[in-house]
Design an enzyme around this catalytic site. Structure first.
Site, PDB file in Angstrom:
ATOM      1  N   ASP A  92     -68.032   5.994  81.840  1.00 16.47           N
ATOM      2  CA  ASP A  92     -66.893   5.408  81.121  1.00 16.47           C
ATOM      3  C   ASP A  92     -66.106   4.447  82.024  1.00 16.47           C
ATOM      4  OD1 ASP A  92     -65.420   5.180  78.801  1.00 16.47           O
ATOM      5  OD2 ASP A  92     -64.214   6.988  79.120  1.00 16.47           O
ATOM      6  N   GLY A 148     -52.579   6.559  77.823  1.00 15.47           N
ATOM      7  CA  GLY A 148     -53.264   6.541  79.108  1.00 15.47           C
ATOM      8  C   GLY A 148     -53.677   5.162  79.591  1.00 15.47           C
ATOM      9  N   TRP A 150     -56.658   3.071  82.126  1.00 16.14           N
ATOM     10  CA  TRP A 150     -58.109   3.236  82.152  1.00 16.14           C
ATOM     11  C   TRP A 150     -58.664   3.756  83.471  1.00 16.14           C
ATOM     12  CZ3 TRP A 150     -59.173  -0.013  86.024  1.00 16.14           C
ATOM     13  CH2 TRP A 150     -58.492  -1.230  86.120  1.00 16.14           C
ATOM     14  N   ASN A 151     -57.842   3.870  84.498  1.00 13.81           N
ATOM     15  CA  ASN A 151     -58.434   4.151  85.814  1.00 13.81           C
ATOM     16  C   ASN A 151     -58.771   5.623  86.046  1.00 13.81           C
ATOM     17  OD1 ASN A 151     -55.709   4.726  85.896  1.00 13.81           O
ATOM     18  ND2 ASN A 151     -55.469   4.076  88.021  1.00 13.81           N
ATOM     19  N   LYS A 174     -53.239   8.928  73.165  1.00  8.95           N
ATOM     20  CA  LYS A 174     -53.983   7.680  72.923  1.00  8.95           C
ATOM     21  C   LYS A 174     -54.550   7.210  74.250  1.00  8.95           C
ATOM     22  CE  LYS A 174     -53.190   3.368  73.144  1.00  8.95           C
ATOM     23  NZ  LYS A 174     -54.493   2.957  73.694  1.00  8.95           N
ATOM     24  N   PRO A 175     -55.858   7.360  74.435  1.00 10.72           N
ATOM     25  CA  PRO A 175     -56.436   6.910  75.699  1.00 10.72           C
ATOM     26  C   PRO A 175     -56.407   5.389  75.786  1.00 10.72           C
ATOM     27  CG  PRO A 175     -57.995   8.247  74.408  1.00 10.72           C
ATOM     28  CD  PRO A 175     -56.863   7.895  73.508  1.00 10.72           C
ATOM     29  N   SER A 176     -56.683   4.887  76.975  1.00 15.05           N
ATOM     30  CA  SER A 176     -56.904   3.450  77.106  1.00 15.05           C
ATOM     31  C   SER A 176     -58.112   3.065  76.258  1.00 15.05           C
ATOM     32  CB  SER A 176     -57.178   3.108  78.566  1.00 15.05           C
ATOM     33  OG  SER A 176     -57.779   1.823  78.646  1.00 15.05           O
ATOM     34  N   VAL A 228     -46.365  -2.386  84.321  1.00 16.74           N
ATOM     35  CA  VAL A 228     -44.909  -2.527  84.160  1.00 16.74           C
ATOM     36  C   VAL A 228     -44.554  -3.203  82.828  1.00 16.74           C
ATOM     37  CG1 VAL A 228     -42.847  -3.629  85.130  1.00 16.74           C
ATOM     38  CG2 VAL A 228     -44.437  -2.412  86.643  1.00 16.74           C
ATOM     39  N   GLU A 248     -45.077   5.966  83.956  1.00 16.64           N
ATOM     40  CA  GLU A 248     -45.872   5.957  85.204  1.00 16.64           C
ATOM     41  C   GLU A 248     -46.496   4.576  85.298  1.00 16.64           C
ATOM     42  OE1 GLU A 248     -46.177   8.069  87.542  1.00 16.64           O
ATOM     43  OE2 GLU A 248     -45.361   9.909  86.715  1.00 16.64           O
ATOM     44  N   CYS A 282     -52.952   3.152  90.975  1.00 13.29           N
ATOM     45  CA  CYS A 282     -51.575   2.650  90.880  1.00 13.29           C
ATOM     46  C   CYS A 282     -50.819   2.766  92.199  1.00 13.29           C
ATOM     47  CB  CYS A 282     -50.838   3.431  89.814  1.00 13.29           C
ATOM     48  SG  CYS A 282     -50.971   5.211  90.054  1.00 13.29           S
ATOM     49  N   LYS A 453     -37.541   2.316  90.958  1.00 12.77           N
ATOM     50  CA  LYS A 453     -37.429   0.885  90.631  1.00 12.77           C
ATOM     51  C   LYS A 453     -38.353   0.564  89.442  1.00 12.77           C
ATOM     52  CE  LYS A 453     -37.097  -1.529  94.686  1.00 12.77           C
ATOM     53  NZ  LYS A 453     -37.527  -1.769  96.087  1.00 12.77           N
ATOM     54  N   GLU A 460     -44.436  13.248  86.886  1.00 13.45           N
ATOM     55  CA  GLU A 460     -45.521  14.116  86.455  1.00 13.45           C
ATOM     56  C   GLU A 460     -45.762  15.112  87.576  1.00 13.45           C
ATOM     57  OE1 GLU A 460     -48.710  11.336  85.175  1.00 13.45           O
ATOM     58  OE2 GLU A 460     -48.011  11.852  83.164  1.00 13.45           O
TER      59      GLU A 460
HETATM   60  P1  NAD Z   1     -51.922  -1.337  80.370  1.00  9.58           P
HETATM   61  O1  NAD Z   1     -50.459  -1.453  80.560  1.00  9.58           O
HETATM   62  O2  NAD Z   1     -52.671  -2.552  79.950  1.00  9.58           O
HETATM   63  O3  NAD Z   1     -52.246  -0.243  79.246  1.00  9.58           O
HETATM   64  C1  NAD Z   1     -51.853   1.100  79.392  1.00  9.58           C
HETATM   65  C2  NAD Z   1     -51.913   1.787  78.036  1.00  9.58           C
HETATM   66  O4  NAD Z   1     -50.850   1.298  77.212  1.00  9.58           O
HETATM   67  C3  NAD Z   1     -53.201   1.536  77.247  1.00  9.58           C
HETATM   68  O5  NAD Z   1     -53.564   2.722  76.595  1.00  9.58           O
HETATM   69  C4  NAD Z   1     -52.776   0.483  76.240  1.00  9.58           C
HETATM   70  O6  NAD Z   1     -53.540   0.470  75.059  1.00  9.58           O
HETATM   71  C5  NAD Z   1     -51.350   0.902  75.943  1.00  9.58           C
HETATM   72  N1  NAD Z   1     -50.457  -0.125  75.429  1.00  9.58           N
HETATM   73  C6  NAD Z   1     -50.512  -1.469  75.631  1.00  9.58           C
HETATM   74  N2  NAD Z   1     -49.485  -2.067  75.005  1.00  9.58           N
HETATM   75  C7  NAD Z   1     -48.763  -1.096  74.394  1.00  9.58           C
HETATM   76  C8  NAD Z   1     -47.571  -1.095  73.603  1.00  9.58           C
HETATM   77  N3  NAD Z   1     -46.915  -2.214  73.308  1.00  9.58           N
HETATM   78  N4  NAD Z   1     -47.089   0.093  73.169  1.00  9.58           N
HETATM   79  C9  NAD Z   1     -47.724   1.257  73.478  1.00  9.58           C
HETATM   80  N5  NAD Z   1     -48.862   1.303  74.221  1.00  9.58           N
HETATM   81  C10 NAD Z   1     -49.373   0.146  74.670  1.00  9.58           C
HETATM   82  O7  NAD Z   1     -52.483  -0.707  81.712  1.00  9.58           O
HETATM   83  P2  NAD Z   1     -54.003  -0.550  82.174  1.00  9.58           P
HETATM   84  O8  NAD Z   1     -54.533  -1.918  82.451  1.00  9.58           O
HETATM   85  O9  NAD Z   1     -54.719   0.337  81.241  1.00  9.58           O
HETATM   86  O10 NAD Z   1     -53.835   0.258  83.540  1.00  9.58           O
HETATM   87  C11 NAD Z   1     -53.538  -0.339  84.741  1.00  9.58           C
HETATM   88  C12 NAD Z   1     -52.064  -0.204  85.049  1.00  9.58           C
HETATM   89  O11 NAD Z   1     -51.679   1.153  84.988  1.00  9.58           O
HETATM   90  C13 NAD Z   1     -51.714  -0.663  86.449  1.00  9.58           C
HETATM   91  O12 NAD Z   1     -50.524  -1.390  86.427  1.00  9.58           O
HETATM   92  C14 NAD Z   1     -51.533   0.642  87.203  1.00  9.58           C
HETATM   93  O13 NAD Z   1     -50.720   0.542  88.334  1.00  9.58           O
HETATM   94  C15 NAD Z   1     -50.952   1.513  86.154  1.00  9.58           C
HETATM   95  N6  NAD Z   1     -51.155   2.934  86.475  1.00  9.58           N
HETATM   96  C16 NAD Z   1     -50.077   3.699  86.840  1.00  9.58           C
HETATM   97  C17 NAD Z   1     -50.248   5.039  87.184  1.00  9.58           C
HETATM   98  C18 NAD Z   1     -49.079   5.906  87.598  1.00  9.58           C
HETATM   99  O14 NAD Z   1     -49.213   7.126  87.568  1.00  9.58           O
HETATM  100  N7  NAD Z   1     -47.946   5.356  87.990  1.00  9.58           N
HETATM  101  C19 NAD Z   1     -51.526   5.600  87.147  1.00  9.58           C
HETATM  102  C20 NAD Z   1     -52.595   4.800  86.769  1.00  9.58           C
HETATM  103  C21 NAD Z   1     -52.394   3.462  86.421  1.00  9.58           C
END
Ligand code: NAD
Length: 486
Positions: A92, A148, A150-151, A174-176, A228, A248, A282, A453, A460
């Protein structure tokens, strides 16, 4: 467990609605389609909400000790099936099997076990008022929405579900859309472990589905792991409905290496904090500040060790680094590498796209180190989310602190030094939710994890997570006649 995938998991069973927009899932190493799912339609979202409402009514009334037994059984099932679950996680996400075997489902099981241990101990307090008294009840919030990234798809699902369920909530997860499969397996495992139908539901879809769920008034809390900008949108949606929220989010974390550090450990920490999961973590320490007196030695040994990393098919147990999760992510990383070169950073090693044998379709990026990086360069300011390390020189502790903190992010930080007092001074001075001294990226479930910040809100893991999945009700008990002026 079945070998095929139905898109959603609602009311204790696989759930499909083929009217939803198609969502194909790819193996990042081979490009092969491994599942054909559909995004949730409004009807699926309605069904998930109804399911979670019913599940919540049952689960909140379930004795915490029984909740604990269910979570323990789920953890045991995960451990027993770690190999097949890890193989799925590798297909995956594209992460090497040697990582997914130890870091993904295993840490999910850790969380389920640990919060199971806390579930039975949930309690309020007695407040003596001199005759009258009060007490507090620690109550669940209701239906919690987990979203969630995707990582670490399965770890994230477990890290959110474990404290939520321990506190008596129901969850819609809702997973990525990029890595949606692990959560479906978790939902099946929960049912097998005895979780009542409806307590844990999985709904698939892209951001719009996350947004539609976030806007539903039945949702009491949203916990999102993501970037962010996504966190900002979820926060705004939560504000609209006065919902609880945990964010997060991303980072650009510093690792500060002093001249008195064990240099090999510091290099090992910096490599783990930049190249594990092909840099898609992250909390990675992507700005490595090295005291100038040891900078040449650091770079030379770092280059040599980086060039021994074995890159290739993530299903091969010898492979240490797999592809990026998608072509889009790979292209983004290559653009940042080009930007680093244009802005004058010195490429120490890497910087190229690789095409390992047998994995022609995967987007592999060589582990990359830039030296001579300055604070204003794009690669030092923005989250890349790929195997790109920036090394920056510094002279004094005060300078390192000021430059390390000069970012809007604040997820994590690391310091390598043999000076105990300096280690703790740095821990106090660096603006981060998690700080490692002479270690990096270790996130045991016992330790709260989250950002300051722009990197997030809430925590968590650790006991702290209980605060974010429960609320306190105060009950005043009058023992005498009501003293009223009327
Ligand atoms: P992303 O922000 O593109 O998506 C995260 C999730 O949010 C996905 O499931 C996506 O479908 C959903 N989403 C997107 N737009 C939305 C909206 N408007 N409302 C509700 N949900 C929405 O992030 P990504 O590319 O999947 O993951 C990478 C990012 O995640 C990086 O910035 C990484 O640093 C961060 N991350 C943070 C942590 C932590 O614990 N702090 C852990 C892992 C990843």
């Amino acid at each position: 467990m079945t070998d095929t995938f139905t898109s959603h998991f609602i009311a204790g069973a696989a759930h499909e609605d083929a009217a939803g927009t198609p969502l194909a899932v790819f193996d990042p190493a081979t490009g092969e389609t491994i599942a054909d799912l559909h995004e949730a339609t409004p009807a699926v979202i309605d069904a998930a909400i109804a399911s979670a409402r019913a599940g919540f009514a049952l689960w909140r009334a379930t004795p915490p000790a029984e909740r604990a037994r269910v979570l323990h059984r789920a953890a045991a099932l995960i451990r027993a099936r770690n190999e097949e679950l890890s193989e799925l996680e590798t297909r995956d996400t594209g992460k090497p099997i040697q990582e997914t075997r130890v870091a993904d489902w295993a840490s999910g099981a850790d969380a389920l076990e640990w919060f199971a241990g806390l579930a039975a101990g949930l309690s309020g307090e007695h407040i003596e008022l001199g005759g009258d008294f009060a007490y507090t009840r620690r109550e669940p919030l209701g239906i919690c929405l987990g979203i969630g990234a995707w990582n670490y798809p399965s770890q994230i699902a477990c890290w959110k579900a474990a404290p939520a369920l321990a506190c008596g909530n129901a969850m819609i997860f809702k997973p990525s859309e990029v890595t949606p499969l692990g959560a479906l397996r978790l939902a099946e495992i929960f049912i097998e472990a005895g979780l009542p139908a409806g307590v844990f539901n999985v709904v698939q879809g892209r951001g719009a589905v996350g947004a539609a769920l976030s806007a539903r008034p039945e949702i009491a809390k949203i916990s999102v792991t993501g970037s962010v900008p996504t966190g900002g949108k979820v926060y705004a949606a939560a504000a609209e409905g006065t919902k609880h929220v945990t964010l997060e989010l991303g980072g650009k974390s510093p690792i500060v290496v002093f001249e008195d550090a064990d240099l090999d450990s510091a290099i090992g920490g910096a490599m783990l904090g930049n190249f594990y999961s092909a840099g898609q973590i992250c909390s990675n320490g992507t700005r490595v500040f090295v005291q100038n007196s040891v900078l040449p030695a650091f770079l030379e040994r770092l280059r040599a060790r980086t060039e021994t990393i074995r890159i290739g098919d993530p299903k091969d147990a010898e492979t240490q680094m797999g592809p990026l999760v998608s072509d889009a992510q790979g292209e983004k990383v290559m653009e940042y590498i080009a930007r680093g070169r244009e802005e004058g950073a010195e490429l120490v090693t890497g910087g190229t796209r690789l095409r390992p044998e047998g994995c022609a379709a995967g987007f592999f990026v060589a582990p990359t180190v830039f030296a001579g990086v300055t604070d204003d360069m794009t690669i030092a300011r923005e989250e890349i989310f790929g195997p790109v390390m920036c090394v920056l020189g510094f002279d004094t502790e005060a300078e390192a602190v000021a430059r390390a903190n000069a970012t809007s992010f604040g997820l994590a930080a690391g310091v390598f030094t043999r000076d105990l007092a300096r280690g703790h001074r740095m821990a106090a001075a660096l603006e981060a939710g998690t700080l490692w001294i002479n270690a990096y990226n270790l996130t045991p479930v016992e330790m709260p994890f989250g950002g300051v910040k722009a990197s997030g809100l809430g925590r968590e893991n650790g006991r702290a997570a209980l605060e974010h999945y429960s609320q306190v009700k105060s009950v005043y008990v009058g023992l005498g006649p009501v003293d009223s002026p009327y």
